[in-house]
Design an enzyme around this catalytic site. Sequence first.
Site, PDB file in Angstrom:
ATOM      1  N   LYS A  53       8.932   8.970  -3.896  1.00 19.29           N
ATOM      2  CA  LYS A  53       8.800   8.594  -2.478  1.00 19.29           C
ATOM      3  C   LYS A  53       9.778   9.407  -1.628  1.00 19.29           C
ATOM      4  CE  LYS A  53       7.096   4.087  -3.775  1.00 19.29           C
ATOM      5  NZ  LYS A  53       7.396   2.710  -4.167  1.00 19.29           N
ATOM      6  N   GLN A  97      11.797  -1.743  -3.625  1.00 19.43           N
ATOM      7  CA  GLN A  97      11.071  -1.386  -4.852  1.00 19.43           C
ATOM      8  C   GLN A  97      10.982  -2.605  -5.776  1.00 19.43           C
ATOM      9  OE1 GLN A  97       9.584   1.692  -5.466  1.00 19.43           O
ATOM     10  NE2 GLN A  97       8.694   0.578  -7.171  1.00 19.43           N
ATOM     11  N   ASP A 120       4.919  -1.428   3.138  1.00 22.27           N
ATOM     12  CA  ASP A 120       4.243  -1.704   1.868  1.00 22.27           C
ATOM     13  C   ASP A 120       3.034  -2.625   2.078  1.00 22.27           C
ATOM     14  OD1 ASP A 120       4.945  -0.460  -0.476  1.00 22.27           O
ATOM     15  OD2 ASP A 120       6.629  -1.801  -0.929  1.00 22.27           O
TER      16      ASP A 120
END
Length: 290
Positions: A53, A97, A120
Amino acid sequence: MPAVVIDGKAISQKIREDVQRRTTILKEKSITPCLAVILAGEDPASISYVTAKEKALTEAGMTGRNIHLPADTAETKLLNLIAELNKDTSVHGILVQLPLPRHINEDKVITAIDPAKDVDGFHPVSVGNMVLGRPGFLPCTPHGVLVLLREIKHPLSGAHAVVVGRSNIVGKPLANLLTRRDVNATVTVCHTGTKDLVRHTLEADILIAAAGKPALITPEMVKPGAAVIDVGVNRVPDSSAKNGYRLCGDVENAVAEKAGYITPVPGGVGPMTIAMLMQNVVQAAEESKV
Ligand code: NAP
């Protein structure tokens, strides 16, 4: 005839170029899209996802604020950090994460993120907007799968899509997106409680494997000509590999002899997930200036 292999890398590259273009426009207005990426602990898979990322952010001309916390970080410390990032106007997106260390409540953490920075798409507000078909951030992997299917021009309206997996981050949102009026598929969702999985998968014009089980989908389970999308990313031991493992999906290689389209692992859905994340970050930055 063997299946057409869907090149997720090439398709994702087009999206990333568009993100780069939008980033350049924002930078001309002195806005640099910034994603804060929080990682707690040392899970090797999570570290490699976070690294990918960060690389994608740099390539797009965006900024990554990389926050690596020890595995024993207190939940309150993480919640306080998110509260600070919510207030920070130079941060446009916040990504935590997953999975988090066991002592931290994931639901609490996801809900603490400002929905305007929820790139997200996991916050209950984002999920609600998605289900209602309202504007908002779509979760990256399901959105990436939908873009792949559109890109290969596989007929979606009226198609029977079978999704194997019902997680909150892949299976459930994907099933929801596929039933949107502008997609118009008929969806069956399978899980470990499904009786006779093969009976369902054989009916699929579009078969999406998102179970996290290597070789779950065999050729006998696939309708000839179906589009098979392999979301699974599994590490299987491989003594011939330098690091002792290799990555594989949920779909057996031999399925390529029967399917019409198939995604490789790696190089299929994975690159799409990252591209859709980059798209959400640039969108968050664009919306932040209004
Ligand atoms: P998850 O939370 O473990 O969910 C797996 C789902 O599959 C569950 O709903 C489970 O059913 C179902 N399942 C497991 N074994 C099954 C079986 N034998 N038959 C039918 N259903 C079965 O996993 P996830 O987070 O959704 O991820 C799924 C896979 O996608 C993993 O390999 C993950 O690494 C990968 N992934 C890839 C990307 C990417 O960018 N490529 C992104 C996210 C995830 P129950 O609900 O009944 O337990």
